[in-house]
Write an enzyme that holds these catalytic residues in place. Structure first.
Site, PDB file in Angstrom:
ATOM      1  N   VAL A  78      43.607  37.373  44.542  1.00 57.82           N
ATOM      2  CA  VAL A  78      42.371  37.431  45.463  1.00 57.82           C
ATOM      3  C   VAL A  78      41.309  37.008  44.770  1.00 57.82           C
ATOM      4  CG1 VAL A  78      43.645  39.382  46.459  1.00 57.82           C
ATOM      5  CG2 VAL A  78      41.863  39.752  45.118  1.00 57.82           C
ATOM      6  N   VAL A  79      40.295  36.863  45.885  1.00 61.81           N
ATOM      7  CA  VAL A  79      39.005  36.331  45.637  1.00 61.81           C
ATOM      8  C   VAL A  79      38.244  37.080  44.408  1.00 61.81           C
ATOM      9  CG1 VAL A  79      37.882  37.846  47.092  1.00 61.81           C
ATOM     10  CG2 VAL A  79      36.730  35.791  46.596  1.00 61.81           C
ATOM     11  N   MET A  99      45.926  28.814  45.091  1.00 62.81           N
ATOM     12  CA  MET A  99      46.648  29.336  43.786  1.00 62.81           C
ATOM     13  C   MET A  99      47.936  30.259  44.403  1.00 62.81           C
ATOM     14  SD  MET A  99      45.398  28.065  41.219  1.00 62.81           S
ATOM     15  CE  MET A  99      46.078  29.014  39.692  1.00 62.81           C
ATOM     16  N   HIS A 105      46.804  33.233  33.948  1.00 64.25           N
ATOM     17  CA  HIS A 105      46.388  32.256  34.618  1.00 64.25           C
ATOM     18  C   HIS A 105      47.359  30.995  34.995  1.00 64.25           C
ATOM     19  CE1 HIS A 105      42.713  30.750  36.795  1.00 64.25           C
ATOM     20  NE2 HIS A 105      43.205  29.640  36.481  1.00 64.25           N
ATOM     21  N   SER A 138      39.905  34.189  36.457  1.00 62.96           N
ATOM     22  CA  SER A 138      39.169  33.122  35.549  1.00 62.96           C
ATOM     23  C   SER A 138      38.161  33.690  34.786  1.00 62.96           C
ATOM     24  CB  SER A 138      39.244  32.043  36.172  1.00 62.96           C
ATOM     25  OG  SER A 138      38.427  31.959  37.285  1.00 62.96           O
ATOM     26  N   ASP A 148      48.811  38.558  52.260  1.00 62.84           N
ATOM     27  CA  ASP A 148      47.280  38.437  52.432  1.00 62.84           C
ATOM     28  C   ASP A 148      46.620  39.414  53.208  1.00 62.84           C
ATOM     29  OD1 ASP A 148      44.567  37.197  52.059  1.00 62.84           O
ATOM     30  OD2 ASP A 148      45.570  35.338  51.439  1.00 62.84           O
ATOM     31  N   LYS A 165      38.927  43.166  44.064  1.00 60.92           N
ATOM     32  CA  LYS A 165      40.196  43.572  43.190  1.00 60.92           C
ATOM     33  C   LYS A 165      40.410  44.902  42.918  1.00 60.92           C
ATOM     34  CE  LYS A 165      39.830  38.889  40.995  1.00 60.92           C
ATOM     35  NZ  LYS A 165      40.938  38.471  41.137  1.00 60.92           N
TER      36      LYS A 165
END
Length: 165
Positions: A101-102, A16, A153, A130, A35, A108
């Site tokens: 991020v994850v 993404m 999103h 999401s 990252d 987060k």
């Protein structure tokens, strides 16, 4: 409030994040794609290339995907890469910070605490989450952060190299 977006930071370079960065570059926006530091990079002796291996490999994978998220090859010049340890301070010059991020609340929230150290007041911050409720994400943040925080999103088209599940 009217906003002008000239520079975007995309934090997280997975499928993404790397494609979001490409799409912004494709419409002429300067992008910083960041990252984590590559775990295999030795701490002090690591070169910039070793430390940025994750983000650079992700960007290259996006560029090689079919269809490519970059329609004009020169657009990629608008993307600079880095990592959270060495380059997070660079988000100070951004108009929009997009976290991708994850999907883990603790990760987060830890990143948001770091973002608050460097972002300029009034900068738009969004999460590409999401499933995590927005009110949990901005819990404990400053009033300015909360006022300029939202959920977004992005939908990136699947590529021919994507696997069905």
């Amino acid at each position: 409030m009217k906003r002008t977006i000239k520079k975007v930071a995309v934090l997280g370079s997975g499928v993404m994040g790397s494609r979001i960065a490409c799409h912004f570059a494709g419409v002429g926006v300067q992008v910083i794609l960041l990252d984590i530091v590559a775990p295999s990079a030795p701490a002090e002796a690591a070169t910039k290339a070793q430390r940025n291996k994750i983000v650079n490999d992700s960007l290259q994978a996006a560029l090689k995907s079919n269809p490519s998220p970059i329609y004009e090859k020169d657009a990629v010049k608008k993307i600079s890469t880095g990592n959270f340890e060495d380059n997070l301070k660079d988000i100070a010059g951004c108009d929009w910070i997009i976290e991708v991020v994850v999907e883990r609340l603790d990760i987060k929230k830890s990143l948001y605490a770091k973002i608050e150290q460097f972002r300029k007041p009034g900068t738009l911050i969004s999460s590409n989450t999401s499933g995590i409720p927005i009110h949990l994400l901005n819990e404990g943040r400053s009033e300015d952060f909360k006022k300029n925080f939202c959920g977004t999103h992005f939908f990136c088209a699947p590529t021919s190299d994507s696997k069905s599940i």
